[in-house]
Write an enzyme that holds these catalytic residues in place. Sequence first.
Site, PDB file in Angstrom:
ATOM      1  N   LYS A 175     128.030  61.212  11.681  1.00 16.52           N
ATOM      2  CA  LYS A 175     128.934  60.173  11.062  1.00 16.52           C
ATOM      3  C   LYS A 175     130.106  60.770  10.401  1.00 16.52           C
ATOM      4  O   LYS A 175     130.147  61.867   9.935  1.00 16.52           O
ATOM      5  CB  LYS A 175     128.323  59.337  10.017  1.00 16.52           C
ATOM      6  CG  LYS A 175     126.853  58.700  10.393  1.00 16.52           C
ATOM      7  CD  LYS A 175     126.034  58.282   9.463  1.00 16.52           C
ATOM      8  CE  LYS A 175     125.238  59.185   8.696  1.00 16.52           C
ATOM      9  NZ  LYS A 175     124.333  58.687   7.707  1.00 16.52           N
ATOM     10  N   THR A 208     130.799  51.763  -1.145  1.00 18.54           N
ATOM     11  CA  THR A 208     130.220  52.022  -0.046  1.00 18.54           C
ATOM     12  C   THR A 208     128.845  52.815  -0.165  1.00 18.54           C
ATOM     13  O   THR A 208     128.451  53.683   0.547  1.00 18.54           O
ATOM     14  CB  THR A 208     130.978  53.421   0.761  1.00 18.54           C
ATOM     15  OG1 THR A 208     131.468  54.292  -0.473  1.00 18.54           O
ATOM     16  CG2 THR A 208     132.474  52.870   1.342  1.00 18.54           C
ATOM     17  N   GLY A 210     125.021  53.126   0.091  1.00 15.88           N
ATOM     18  CA  GLY A 210     124.031  52.850   1.019  1.00 15.88           C
ATOM     19  C   GLY A 210     124.682  52.599   2.457  1.00 15.88           C
ATOM     20  O   GLY A 210     123.890  52.174   3.462  1.00 15.88           O
ATOM     21  N   THR A 211     125.973  53.238   2.608  1.00 12.60           N
ATOM     22  CA  THR A 211     126.279  53.076   4.041  1.00 12.60           C
ATOM     23  C   THR A 211     125.471  53.786   5.010  1.00 12.60           C
ATOM     24  O   THR A 211     125.242  52.998   6.324  1.00 12.60           O
ATOM     25  CB  THR A 211     127.880  53.334   4.406  1.00 12.60           C
ATOM     26  OG1 THR A 211     128.017  54.631   3.552  1.00 12.60           O
ATOM     27  CG2 THR A 211     128.713  52.551   3.590  1.00 12.60           C
ATOM     28  N   GLY A 212     125.191  54.624   4.845  1.00 13.11           N
ATOM     29  CA  GLY A 212     124.564  55.715   5.701  1.00 13.11           C
ATOM     30  C   GLY A 212     122.926  54.791   5.947  1.00 13.11           C
ATOM     31  O   GLY A 212     122.593  54.880   7.111  1.00 13.11           O
ATOM     32  N   CYS A 213     122.277  54.562   4.850  1.00 13.76           N
ATOM     33  CA  CYS A 213     121.000  53.601   5.211  1.00 13.76           C
ATOM     34  C   CYS A 213     121.292  52.610   5.966  1.00 13.76           C
ATOM     35  O   CYS A 213     120.440  52.602   7.268  1.00 13.76           O
ATOM     36  CB  CYS A 213     120.520  53.485   3.937  1.00 13.76           C
ATOM     37  SG  CYS A 213     120.195  54.808   2.554  1.00 13.76           S
TER      38      CYS A 213
HETATM   39  N1  LIG Z   1     135.662  53.823   4.169  1.00 13.61           N
HETATM   40  C1  LIG Z   1     134.941  53.499   5.211  1.00 13.61           C
HETATM   41  N2  LIG Z   1     135.727  52.780   6.090  1.00 13.61           N
HETATM   42  C2  LIG Z   1     135.268  52.614   7.241  1.00 13.61           C
HETATM   43  N3  LIG Z   1     133.906  52.875   7.567  1.00 13.61           N
HETATM   44  C3  LIG Z   1     133.330  53.719   6.836  1.00 13.61           C
HETATM   45  C4  LIG Z   1     133.588  54.136   5.547  1.00 13.61           C
HETATM   46  N4  LIG Z   1     132.934  54.809   4.901  1.00 13.61           N
HETATM   47  C5  LIG Z   1     131.838  55.160   5.711  1.00 13.61           C
HETATM   48  N5  LIG Z   1     131.977  54.357   7.070  1.00 13.61           N
HETATM   49  C6  LIG Z   1     131.072  54.207   7.995  1.00 13.61           C
HETATM   50  O1  LIG Z   1     129.872  54.068   7.590  1.00 13.61           O
HETATM   51  C7  LIG Z   1     128.926  54.881   8.230  1.00 13.61           C
HETATM   52  C8  LIG Z   1     128.295  55.587   7.333  1.00 13.61           C
HETATM   53  O2  LIG Z   1     129.029  56.921   7.192  1.00 13.61           O
HETATM   54  P1  LIG Z   1     128.945  57.898   6.124  1.00 13.61           P
HETATM   55  O3  LIG Z   1     129.360  59.253   6.621  1.00 13.61           O
HETATM   56  O4  LIG Z   1     129.547  57.360   4.860  1.00 13.61           O
HETATM   57  O5  LIG Z   1     127.251  58.029   5.973  1.00 13.61           O
HETATM   58  P2  LIG Z   1     126.628  58.547   4.727  1.00 13.61           P
HETATM   59  O6  LIG Z   1     127.178  59.712   3.891  1.00 13.61           O
HETATM   60  O7  LIG Z   1     125.107  59.014   4.984  1.00 13.61           O
HETATM   61  O8  LIG Z   1     126.350  57.420   3.588  1.00 13.61           O
HETATM   62  P3  LIG Z   1     125.698  57.376   2.133  1.00 13.61           P
HETATM   63  O9  LIG Z   1     126.752  57.459   1.251  1.00 13.61           O
HETATM   64  O10 LIG Z   1     124.981  55.998   2.146  1.00 13.61           O
HETATM   65  O11 LIG Z   1     124.650  58.503   2.300  1.00 13.61           O
HETATM   66  C9  LIG Z   1     129.608  55.301   9.515  1.00 13.61           C
HETATM   67  O12 LIG Z   1     129.441  54.394  10.587  1.00 13.61           O
HETATM   68  C10 LIG Z   1     130.873  55.633   8.899  1.00 13.61           C
HETATM   69  O13 LIG Z   1     131.926  55.657  10.020  1.00 13.61           O
HETATM   70  C1  LIG Z   2     116.511  55.893  -2.103  1.00  8.16           C
HETATM   71  C2  LIG Z   2     117.727  56.035  -1.800  1.00  8.16           C
HETATM   72  N1  LIG Z   2     117.738  56.565  -0.334  1.00  8.16           N
HETATM   73  C3  LIG Z   2     118.892  56.938   0.192  1.00  8.16           C
HETATM   74  C4  LIG Z   2     120.230  57.024  -0.557  1.00  8.16           C
HETATM   75  C5  LIG Z   2     121.516  57.594   0.132  1.00  8.16           C
HETATM   76  O1  LIG Z   2     122.608  56.718   0.084  1.00  8.16           O
HETATM   77  C6  LIG Z   2     120.007  56.519  -1.810  1.00  8.16           C
HETATM   78  N2  LIG Z   2     121.267  56.592  -2.599  1.00  8.16           N
HETATM   79  N3  LIG Z   2     118.972  56.071  -2.589  1.00  8.16           N
END
Ligand SMILES: Nc1ncnc2c1ncn2[C@@H]1O[C@H](COP(=O)(O)OP(=O)(O)OP(=O)(O)O)[C@@H](O)[C@H]1O
Ligand SMILES: Cc1ncc(CO)c(N)n1
Length: 273
Positions: A175, A208, A210-213
Amino acid sequence: MSISKALTIAGSDSGGGAGIQADLKTFQELNVYGMSAITAITAQNTLGVHGVFPLTADAVVQQIEAIGSDLGADAIKTGMLFNSEIIEAVSEQIKKFNWSRVIVDPVMIAKGGASLLQGEAVDAMKKHLLPLALIVTPNIPEAEVLTGMKIHNLDDRRTAAEVLHSLGVKNVVIKGGHAENENHLVDLLYDGTEFSYFSSERIETKNTHGTGCTFAAAITAEIAKGNTVYHSVETAVSFIQEAIKEDLELGQGHGPTNHWAYQQKKRRSLHVE
Ligand SMILES: Nc1ncnc2c1ncn2[C@@H]1O[C@H](COP(=O)(O)OP(=O)(O)OP(=O)(O)O)[C@@H](O)[C@H]1O
Ligand SMILES: Cc1ncc(CO)c(N)n1
C-alpha cells in the site's frame, strides 16, 4: 437466500475505527456476512492505544473452531495477531479447515506508535502464515520489516513484492499510504508475474484511523463473493477512497473513516441515471 461469509481474526478496537470493528462494518457494507475471532482487546480511541490485552492462543483457536465446524467461511482475513503462539495456532486452524482464500494484513504498529505485533513474532508470520496467504497487504514500513530491505521508491517496492512472493504468498499488495512527497498514492499489486498499479489522489485529512484494516477487509469481502484478486483490490481502493473522503470527524485525534460512504455514493449515482 445464499450469502457469502467472511471471518476476521484480529484485535478489537474499542474506538470502532480499526480492527475487528472496521472489518465487520466493511463486510456488512459489501453484503457479506461477518464473523470474528478476537486475538486481543485494545483500549483504544482516536488519540491512541491505551492498553493491549492479548487472549490466549487457546481462546483464539476455540473461536475459530466454533466457526469452522459450523458456519464455515468463504474468505478469512487476519489482522492484529500479537504474538507467535497466536500466529502458529491460527496457521494450524487455516490448514485444518483447508481455507485457501486467506488475506493477511500484517498489522504491526498502530498510528500512534503502539506495538500490535511483538518483534519475536515476525519470523513466525513469515514462516507459518505467509505461505498460506492468497494475498498479503503490508504498508511500506511493514513490507520493510518483512523483507529486511529499505523501501525508498516504486522500484524498491517492486523488489519487496518479489521477495514477499518468494515466501509463498500468491499475491502481494504493497500500500502507498506511507509514501512521502507524493500527491498521488499508488497501491501496487504483484501476482507473481505482473505488476498492477492503483493510483489515487492523496486526500488531506488527519482522519485515517483504520484505513489499512478497512482496505484489507474490503478485499476479503470481494474475495468471499468469488471475485478475482484484481477486481477485489480495485473495489477495495474505491471503498477506502470514499471512506477517507467522507470522513466522519469523530474524536479528537486521528478519526475513523466512513464505512457507509462507498454504498452511499453508489446509491446516489443510481438515482441520477
Ligand atoms: N491520505 C490518503 N489519501 C488517499 N488514500 C489514502 C490516504 N492514506 C491512505 N490511503 C489509502 O488507504 C489504504 C491504506 O493504506 P495505508 O498505507 O495508510 O495503510 P496502513 O498504514 O496499513 O493503515 P493503518 O494506519 O490503518 O495501519 C491504501 O489504499 C492507501 O492508498
Ligand atoms: C485492534 C487494531 N488492529 C489494527 C490496527 C491498525 O490500524 C489498530 N489500530 N488496532
